[in-house]
Motif scaffolding. Structure first.
Motif, PDB file in Angstrom:
ATOM      1  N   ARG A  93       9.214  12.613   0.578  1.00 37.22           N
ATOM      2  CA  ARG A  93       8.808  11.598   0.090  1.00 37.22           C
ATOM      3  C   ARG A  93       8.244  10.521   0.784  1.00 37.22           C
ATOM      4  NH1 ARG A  93      13.863  11.439  -0.159  1.00 37.22           N
ATOM      5  NH2 ARG A  93      13.923  12.799  -1.862  1.00 37.22           N
ATOM      6  N   ARG A  94       8.795   9.893   2.271  1.00 35.37           N
ATOM      7  CA  ARG A  94       8.408   9.750   3.151  1.00 35.37           C
ATOM      8  C   ARG A  94       6.335   9.421   3.148  1.00 35.37           C
ATOM      9  NH1 ARG A  94       4.812  10.304   7.848  1.00 35.37           N
ATOM     10  NH2 ARG A  94       4.166   7.989   8.058  1.00 35.37           N
ATOM     11  N   ASN A  95       5.981  10.620   2.538  1.00 39.66           N
ATOM     12  CA  ASN A  95       4.580  11.342   2.502  1.00 39.66           C
ATOM     13  C   ASN A  95       4.453  11.071   1.454  1.00 39.66           C
ATOM     14  OD1 ASN A  95       4.699  11.966   5.586  1.00 39.66           O
ATOM     15  ND2 ASN A  95       4.662  13.707   5.370  1.00 39.66           N
ATOM     16  N   LEU A  96       4.698  10.849   0.848  1.00 44.46           N
ATOM     17  CA  LEU A  96       4.268  11.204  -0.831  1.00 44.46           C
ATOM     18  C   LEU A  96       4.076   9.735  -0.796  1.00 44.46           C
ATOM     19  CD1 LEU A  96       6.401  13.444  -3.164  1.00 44.46           C
ATOM     20  CD2 LEU A  96       3.904  13.731  -1.557  1.00 44.46           C
ATOM     21  N   LEU A  97       5.076   8.604  -0.788  1.00 43.00           N
ATOM     22  CA  LEU A  97       5.240   7.798  -0.402  1.00 43.00           C
ATOM     23  C   LEU A  97       4.313   6.848  -0.097  1.00 43.00           C
ATOM     24  CD1 LEU A  97       8.601   6.846  -1.816  1.00 43.00           C
ATOM     25  CD2 LEU A  97       7.109   7.046  -3.600  1.00 43.00           C
ATOM     26  N   HIS A  98       3.077   7.674   1.534  1.00 41.40           N
ATOM     27  CA  HIS A  98       2.764   7.290   1.869  1.00 41.40           C
ATOM     28  C   HIS A  98       3.278   5.053   2.966  1.00 41.40           C
ATOM     29  CE1 HIS A  98      -0.377   9.516  -0.070  1.00 41.40           C
ATOM     30  NE2 HIS A  98      -0.463   8.533  -1.008  1.00 41.40           N
ATOM     31  N   VAL A  99       4.288   5.975   3.998  1.00 39.69           N
ATOM     32  CA  VAL A  99       5.425   4.869   3.904  1.00 39.69           C
ATOM     33  C   VAL A  99       4.716   4.427   5.602  1.00 39.69           C
ATOM     34  CG1 VAL A  99       7.443   3.442   4.633  1.00 39.69           C
ATOM     35  CG2 VAL A  99       7.576   5.058   2.648  1.00 39.69           C
ATOM     36  N   PRO A 100       4.603   3.100   6.142  1.00 40.35           N
ATOM     37  CA  PRO A 100       3.265   3.625   7.361  1.00 40.35           C
ATOM     38  C   PRO A 100       4.623   4.060   8.504  1.00 40.35           C
ATOM     39  CG  PRO A 100       3.279   0.862   6.414  1.00 40.35           C
ATOM     40  CD  PRO A 100       4.413   2.065   5.563  1.00 40.35           C
ATOM     41  N   SER A 101       4.366   4.789   9.689  1.00 38.64           N
ATOM     42  CA  SER A 101       4.016   5.907  10.505  1.00 38.64           C
ATOM     43  C   SER A 101       5.662   4.369  11.109  1.00 38.64           C
ATOM     44  CB  SER A 101       4.045   6.208  10.793  1.00 38.64           C
ATOM     45  OG  SER A 101       2.849   5.345  12.319  1.00 38.64           O
ATOM     46  N   ALA A 102       5.694   3.227  11.065  1.00 36.52           N
ATOM     47  CA  ALA A 102       6.517   2.484  12.335  1.00 36.52           C
ATOM     48  C   ALA A 102       7.386   1.269  11.209  1.00 36.52           C
ATOM     49  CB  ALA A 102       5.283   0.739  12.624  1.00 36.52           C
ATOM     50  N   PHE A 103       7.135   2.036  10.002  1.00 34.24           N
ATOM     51  CA  PHE A 103       8.504   1.608   8.813  1.00 34.24           C
ATOM     52  C   PHE A 103       9.975   3.097   9.097  1.00 34.24           C
ATOM     53  CE2 PHE A 103       5.971  -1.425   6.044  1.00 34.24           C
ATOM     54  CZ  PHE A 103       5.640  -2.453   7.438  1.00 34.24           C
ATOM     55  N   PRO A 104      10.723   2.640   8.247  1.00 35.95           N
ATOM     56  CA  PRO A 104      11.858   2.976   8.230  1.00 35.95           C
ATOM     57  C   PRO A 104      11.899   4.421   6.980  1.00 35.95           C
ATOM     58  CG  PRO A 104      13.020   0.511   8.535  1.00 35.95           C
ATOM     59  CD  PRO A 104      11.116   0.985   8.428  1.00 35.95           C
ATOM     60  N   LEU A 105      12.134   5.395   8.252  1.00 36.76           N
ATOM     61  CA  LEU A 105      11.767   6.964   6.682  1.00 36.76           C
ATOM     62  C   LEU A 105      12.835   6.845   5.582  1.00 36.76           C
ATOM     63  CD1 LEU A 105      12.669   9.652   9.361  1.00 36.76           C
ATOM     64  CD2 LEU A 105      10.554   9.306   7.538  1.00 36.76           C
ATOM     65  N   GLY A 106      13.452   5.772   5.773  1.00 34.71           N
ATOM     66  CA  GLY A 106      14.465   6.033   4.134  1.00 34.71           C
ATOM     67  C   GLY A 106      14.063   4.909   3.087  1.00 34.71           C
ATOM     68  N   VAL A 107      13.395   5.635   2.267  1.00 33.96           N
ATOM     69  CA  VAL A 107      12.883   4.814   1.281  1.00 33.96           C
ATOM     70  C   VAL A 107      13.086   5.565  -0.470  1.00 33.96           C
ATOM     71  CG1 VAL A 107      10.883   4.036   2.995  1.00 33.96           C
ATOM     72  CG2 VAL A 107      10.581   5.827   1.623  1.00 33.96           C
ATOM     73  N   TRP A 108      12.641   4.783  -1.307  1.00 33.49           N
ATOM     74  CA  TRP A 108      12.425   5.717  -2.458  1.00 33.49           C
ATOM     75  C   TRP A 108      12.054   4.582  -3.850  1.00 33.49           C
ATOM     76  CZ3 TRP A 108      15.027   2.377  -6.730  1.00 33.49           C
ATOM     77  CH2 TRP A 108      15.039   1.563  -6.789  1.00 33.49           C
ATOM     78  N   SER A 109      10.997   5.038  -4.744  1.00 30.05           N
ATOM     79  CA  SER A 109      10.578   4.413  -5.642  1.00 30.05           C
ATOM     80  C   SER A 109      11.108   4.737  -7.125  1.00 30.05           C
ATOM     81  CB  SER A 109       9.535   5.116  -5.308  1.00 30.05           C
ATOM     82  OG  SER A 109       8.374   4.209  -6.124  1.00 30.05           O
ATOM     83  N   THR A 110      10.941   4.228  -7.599  1.00 31.31           N
ATOM     84  CA  THR A 110      10.427   3.941  -9.382  1.00 31.31           C
ATOM     85  C   THR A 110       9.863   4.563 -10.054  1.00 31.31           C
ATOM     86  OG1 THR A 110      10.099   1.958  -9.570  1.00 31.31           O
ATOM     87  CG2 THR A 110      12.665   2.358  -9.861  1.00 31.31           C
ATOM     88  N   THR A 111       8.181   4.651  -9.656  1.00 26.36           N
ATOM     89  CA  THR A 111       6.854   4.364 -10.136  1.00 26.36           C
ATOM     90  C   THR A 111       6.268   5.809  -9.299  1.00 26.36           C
ATOM     91  OG1 THR A 111       5.763   2.776  -8.855  1.00 26.36           O
ATOM     92  CG2 THR A 111       6.789   1.910 -10.746  1.00 26.36           C
ATOM     93  N   GLY A 112       6.466   5.899  -8.062  1.00 25.23           N
ATOM     94  CA  GLY A 112       5.482   6.816  -6.876  1.00 25.23           C
ATOM     95  C   GLY A 112       4.585   6.001  -6.808  1.00 25.23           C
TER      96      GLY A 112
END
Length: 333
Positions: free
Chosen positions: A215-234
């Protein structure tokens, strides 16, 4: 009001801190101890001691948190499969909570290890304080897990890159996840735990961890940011919050137990982010683990274990109980 909501231990700690502060400020000793007590048996002045004793004996006990159950995870799984947009469902809040919850029942995560709680205004996520008391290399780093804290290994014990871990997992080539706990104020900095694959469609720590990273990879979250993420739009992402974990898992209670008179519905308000730790403790205890073993696996103090286990719902489900107990017994320290 504040004292009524504190434990005797907390009040005693504040009292000791205030005592030391006033002595330092006045450069003069202040006696808060009973003059008739000596050595290791020293105790507070009778008036103060009585207040703390009353607090221990008569304060209202806190209600015990309830565990997650097999039925709750099954209900969420069915709801996800009914979605008209599988990708957005997977990227969404409920699925993100589901992944962290099913991983957390094996790891005993604290909520701030993967989600944001009591976030100061204007900040994206919680950080280690920049105080001089904190080692310089850890100041201002995220409290929650970042990608580097999750490492995966294949069937030949070779490290698997996060870039390919989802594909390799689909090919059944990822066998183990290694999780490193981050720097915090506890005594368990940088603890490492390893969890093997179970093959179960829900209760599999490797599958849950791979899903979190994907999920983190698909949302392109920076590597220094927390892994716990989500999205409503992608396209954009949000960091998971403790209240969102609570809301999703209480929703799971509602759909798993439609009868309003079911025990879990009556105690719905006690299903909280901390419930994953209760779940793990209940399963380990029913599997024959001692309090010391439970405390070691979940990074608790042994005296805390009875507090979590007392009077909570024991019907977590035979499958969940067997799976967690088996993985915990095989996991390496």
């Amino acid at each position: 009001f504040f004292l009524m909501n504190m434990t005797a231990q907390t009040i005693g700690n504040y009292l000791s801190a205030a005592h030391r502060y006033l002595e330092t400020l006045q450069c003069d000793p202040i006696d808060i101890l009973d003059p008739h007590s000596t050595g290791k048996s020293k105790r507070y002045h009778p008036f103060l001691g009585q207040q703390l004793a009353d607090c221990r004996a008569w304060s209202r006990p806190r209600q015990k948190k309830e565990p997650y159950t097999t039925d709750m995870f099954d209900a969420l799984d069915v709801e996800f499969k009914q979605s008209s947009d599988p990708l957005l469902c997977y990227l969404g809040k409920s699925f993100a909570v589901y992944d962290w919850a099913r991983l957390g029942i094996f790891t005993g995560f604290r909520v701030t290890e993967y989600a944001q709680a009591r976030l100061p205004k204007g900040t994206k996520f919680l950080l280690v304080p920049t105080s001089a008391f904190v080692p310089a290399e850890y100041r201002g780093t995220p409290l929650a897990f970042i990608p580097a804290d999750f490492r995966f290994y294949d069937t030949h014990h070779r490290l698997v890159s996060h870039d390919f871990v989802h594909q390799r997992h689909l090919q059944r080539e990822v066998r183990e996840v290694e999780i490193r706990w981050r720097y915090d104020k506890s005594a368990h900095n940088f603890v490492i735990r390893r969890f093997g694959i179970t093959g179960h469609p829900i209760f599999d720590p490797v599958d849950a961890a791979v899903s979190i990273v994907h999920r983190r990879n698909l949302l392109h979250v920076p590597s220094a940011f927390p892994l716990g993420v989500w999205s409503t739009t992608g396209k954009t992402y949000r960091f998971l919050k403790d209240t969102e974990v609570r809301d999703v898992m209480q929703h799971a209670v509602d759909i798993a137990y439609p009868d309003p008179n079911h025990y879990m519905r009556l105690h719905r308000h006690l299903v909280l982010p901390h419930s994953n730790r209760v779940t793990a403790a209940v399963c380990l205890q029913k599997g024959g683990a001692s309090n010391d073993e439970i405390a070691f696996k979940l990074r608790w103090h042994p005296t805390s274990v009875p507090t979590y286990l007392r009077d909570c719902f024991q019907g977590v489900g035979d499958l969940l109980e067997t799976t967690i107990t088996g993985v915990m017994k095989m996991s390496l320290s």
